[in-house]
Scaffold this motif. Structure first.
Motif, short mmCIF file in Angstrom:
data_model
loop_
_atom_site.label_atom_id
_atom_site.label_comp_id
_atom_site.label_asym_id
_atom_site.label_seq_id
_atom_site.Cartn_x
_atom_site.Cartn_y
_atom_site.Cartn_z
N THR A 350 -5.30 -1.09 -2.26
CA THR A 350 -4.83 -1.96 -3.35
C THR A 350 -3.40 -1.61 -3.76
N VAL A 351 -3.07 -0.31 -3.80
CA VAL A 351 -1.70 0.10 -4.12
C VAL A 351 -0.73 -0.43 -3.07
N ALA A 352 -1.08 -0.27 -1.79
CA ALA A 352 -0.19 -0.74 -0.72
C ALA A 352 0.03 -2.24 -0.80
N ALA A 375 5.17 -8.93 -11.86
CA ALA A 375 4.20 -8.42 -12.83
C ALA A 375 2.79 -8.33 -12.25
N LEU A 376 2.34 -9.39 -11.58
CA LEU A 376 0.98 -9.39 -11.03
C LEU A 376 0.82 -8.36 -9.91
N PRO A 377 1.75 -8.28 -8.95
CA PRO A 377 1.63 -7.20 -7.95
C PRO A 377 1.65 -5.81 -8.56
N LEU A 378 2.45 -5.62 -9.62
CA LEU A 378 2.47 -4.31 -10.28
C LEU A 378 1.13 -4.02 -10.94
N LEU A 379 0.51 -5.04 -11.52
CA LEU A 379 -0.82 -4.86 -12.12
C LEU A 379 -1.82 -4.42 -11.05
N ALA A 380 -1.78 -5.08 -9.89
CA ALA A 380 -2.69 -4.71 -8.79
C ALA A 380 -2.42 -3.29 -8.32
N ALA A 381 -1.14 -2.92 -8.17
CA ALA A 381 -0.81 -1.56 -7.74
C ALA A 381 -1.29 -0.54 -8.77
N GLY A 382 -1.19 -0.88 -10.06
CA GLY A 382 -1.67 0.03 -11.10
C GLY A 382 -3.17 0.23 -11.04
N GLY A 384 -5.03 -0.07 -8.39
CA GLY A 384 -5.27 0.76 -7.22
C GLY A 384 -4.95 2.22 -7.47
N SER A 385 -3.87 2.49 -8.21
CA SER A 385 -3.51 3.87 -8.51
C SER A 385 -4.57 4.54 -9.37
N GLY A 386 -5.11 3.80 -10.34
CA GLY A 386 -6.18 4.35 -11.16
C GLY A 386 -7.42 4.66 -10.35
N LEU A 387 -7.71 3.82 -9.34
CA LEU A 387 -8.87 4.04 -8.48
C LEU A 387 -8.62 5.15 -7.45
N THR A 388 -7.38 5.63 -7.37
CA THR A 388 -7.05 6.69 -6.43
C THR A 388 -6.98 8.06 -7.10
N ILE A 453 5.57 2.58 0.86
CA ILE A 453 4.31 2.07 1.39
C ILE A 453 3.89 2.85 2.63
N ALA A 454 4.86 3.20 3.47
CA ALA A 454 4.56 4.00 4.66
C ALA A 454 3.95 5.35 4.27
N ILE A 455 4.46 5.95 3.19
CA ILE A 455 3.91 7.22 2.71
C ILE A 455 2.48 7.03 2.21
N ILE A 456 2.24 5.93 1.49
CA ILE A 456 0.89 5.66 0.99
C ILE A 456 -0.07 5.39 2.14
#
Length: 487
Positions: A350-352, A375-382, A384-388, A453-456
């Motif tokens: 989800t973060v990627a 804004a919406l992609p940042l919400l999705a990345a956030g 995903g970060s919480g789930l990680t 993204i490559a690092i993630i």
């Protein structure tokens, strides 16, 4: 039953104590990014040089990372409550000293002290969670800690922008530090009342591994210095510190093995790394922090320097990530017991995807409207970060003995600091290189995000490898058992 094991059953104010720990953690993590937007004000108010400004930022991260493992071990030996209170008092006093600084040299010095005291607080938080909670409640508590990490990382620029705008003038930057004073005093008073009093290392007295501290400290210093100063130290000579770091860390590993073989207490119990959950989780955390924390570094630079956003507007643009991270971490704390490493994989994916969405928004919506499009992609990345972060922390520390919780938490968070420094150095180099040639801020941001993204995706590969190993391992054990029976 030891005092430490009995403590969670007796301590009926655990959730209030957790709130105290997380408030202190939020304050110290916020100071890693809140100063970003105050640097122009510092430059004007103190006539600070570029090198001074660099050390105001990187010096905090440097001493933060250096203090984590020794402070975690100190908490294990002398008590987490005492170490937490000492770190909090020092952090509050250092914040006041930063705000009162009369020139840039004093500000840099007090920022170094502030970072070291933050490093004293951080490992006590994860160790106290292990001490006070068990089972699903522990996962929920780590979920709340994950929310704290995600939110503090994202809202730092916003908080700094609000304080600078409210205070104004050439001395507006001072309030970025003064704001810690009432919070620090209130948290200290609450901690005196609520945190458990037991020593974390019952039984025989254990010494403090001073040679181990020196070897690890110099090794981490040699590793982090060229990373945090990558943009300021010109030339390639700085990278000569990396093999020096490798040698020092190898010497540290050999010394810790020597300590263990002779029955002496090491700074880091190397048996922790025989726990696959700990070693894999710590490595995954290091790599992930190298990817996700760089998002705010390049994105904030792009909005302010490329799109002409003010500090407050740039800070507000990060809020969708903060909101998503809080929601994702809360959900992750409830779901990790059920789904385990699969939840971390879902979060990383989800973060990627979210960061790819930000890169696409920059491409398809040029101009000042880009923050709305992202804004919406940042919400999705956030989310995903919480789930990680919180599920990975829960899984990483799940099998660690509570009496080693401080040192283990210090190792985990040291990896996070090193990962962040390395990620900012790598992604920052890509961003600035493409900013100079051909000089398009949107293109520079896109290449920076693709590097992140490559690092993630590397962290995702580690998570998949662990999941596959967990599935294959029972089959291997069945084959070994069948072979034994056939003999």
């Amino acid at each position: 039953m030891t005092t430490e094991q009995a403590e969670p059953a007796r301590h009926d104010r655990r959730w209030k104590a957790l709130a105290v720990c997380l408030t202190a953690a939020f304050m110290t993590l916020l100071d890693t990014s809140i100063v970003n937007v105050a640097l122009p004000s510092v430059e004007r108010g103190l006539r600070a040089s570029t090198a001074d400004l660099s050390w105001v930022m990187s010096g905090y991260a440097l001493t933060f990372g250096l203090a984590l493992v020794p402070a975690g071990r100190l908490g294990d030996l002398r008590g987490r409550r005492q170490t937490f209170l000492a770190g909090l008092a020092l952090f509050t006093l250092a914040s006041a000293a930063c705000g009162l600084s009369s020139d840039a040299t004093w500000l840099v010095l007090f920022r170094l002290v502030q970072g070291a005291s933050a490093g004293m607080i951080a490992p006590q938080t994860s160790a106290l969670i292990q001490q006070m909670f068990q089972g699903p409640e522990r996962a929920r508590a780590f979920g709340m800690m994950g929310s704290t990490i995600g939110i503090s990382t994202a809202v730092g620029p916003l908080a700094g922008g609000l304080l600078i705008q409210a205070s104004g003038g050439v001395d507006g930057w001072r309030w970025v530090f003064y704001v810690n004073l009432p919070i620090g005093v209130a948290v200290f008073c609450a901690a005196l009342k609520l945190l458990p009093r037991s020593l974390a290392s019952p039984g025989r007295s254990e010494g403090f591994d001073v040679p181990g501290v020196l070897l690890l400290g110099t090794g981490v210093l040699a590793l982090m210095l060229p990373l945090v100063q990558e943009q300021q130290w010109q030339g390639h000579l700085k990278w000569a510190l990396l093999p020096v770091s490798a040698g020092l860390l190898a010497a540290f590993w050999a010394w810790e093995r020597h300590q263990g073989r002779h029955g002496r207490a090491p700074l880091v119990d190397l048996r922790l790394f025989s726990l696959r959950s700990f070693s894999l989780g710590a490595l995954l955390s290091l790599v992930y922090f190298g990817g996700f924390t760089t998002l705010f570094f390049v994105y904030t630079l792009f909005l302010q320097n490329g799109m002409g956003y003010g500090a407050l507007a740039a800070g507000l643009s990060s809020m969708p990530f903060a909101a998503g991270s809080a929601a994702g971490a809360a959900a992750g704390g409830r779901l990790v017991v059920r789904f385990g490493r699969k939840l971390v994989i879902a979060g990383l994916c989800t973060v990627a995807v979210g960061m790819l969405g930000v890169a696409a928004a920059v491409h398809w919506v040029p101009g000042r409207g880009v923050a709305w499009a992202a804004a919406l992609p940042l919400l999705a990345a956030g989310i995903g970060s919480g789930l990680t972060i919180s599920p990975n922390t829960t899984l990483t520390l799940s099998l660690v003995p509570v009496r080693r919780g401080g040192a283990a938490g210090g190792v985990l968070q040291t990896g996070q600091r090193i990962g962040s420094a390395a990620g900012v150095a790598a992604v920052g180099s890509v961003y600035f290189a493409h900013l100079a040639h051909p000089g398009n801020p949107a293109t520079a941001l896109q290449y920076g995000l693709l590097t992140a993204i490559a690092i993630i995706l590397l962290a995702l590969a580690l998570a998949f490898a662990d999941l596959r190993e967990r599935r294959v391992r029972p089959q291997r054990e069945e084959k070994r058992e069948a072979a034994r029976e056939s003999v």
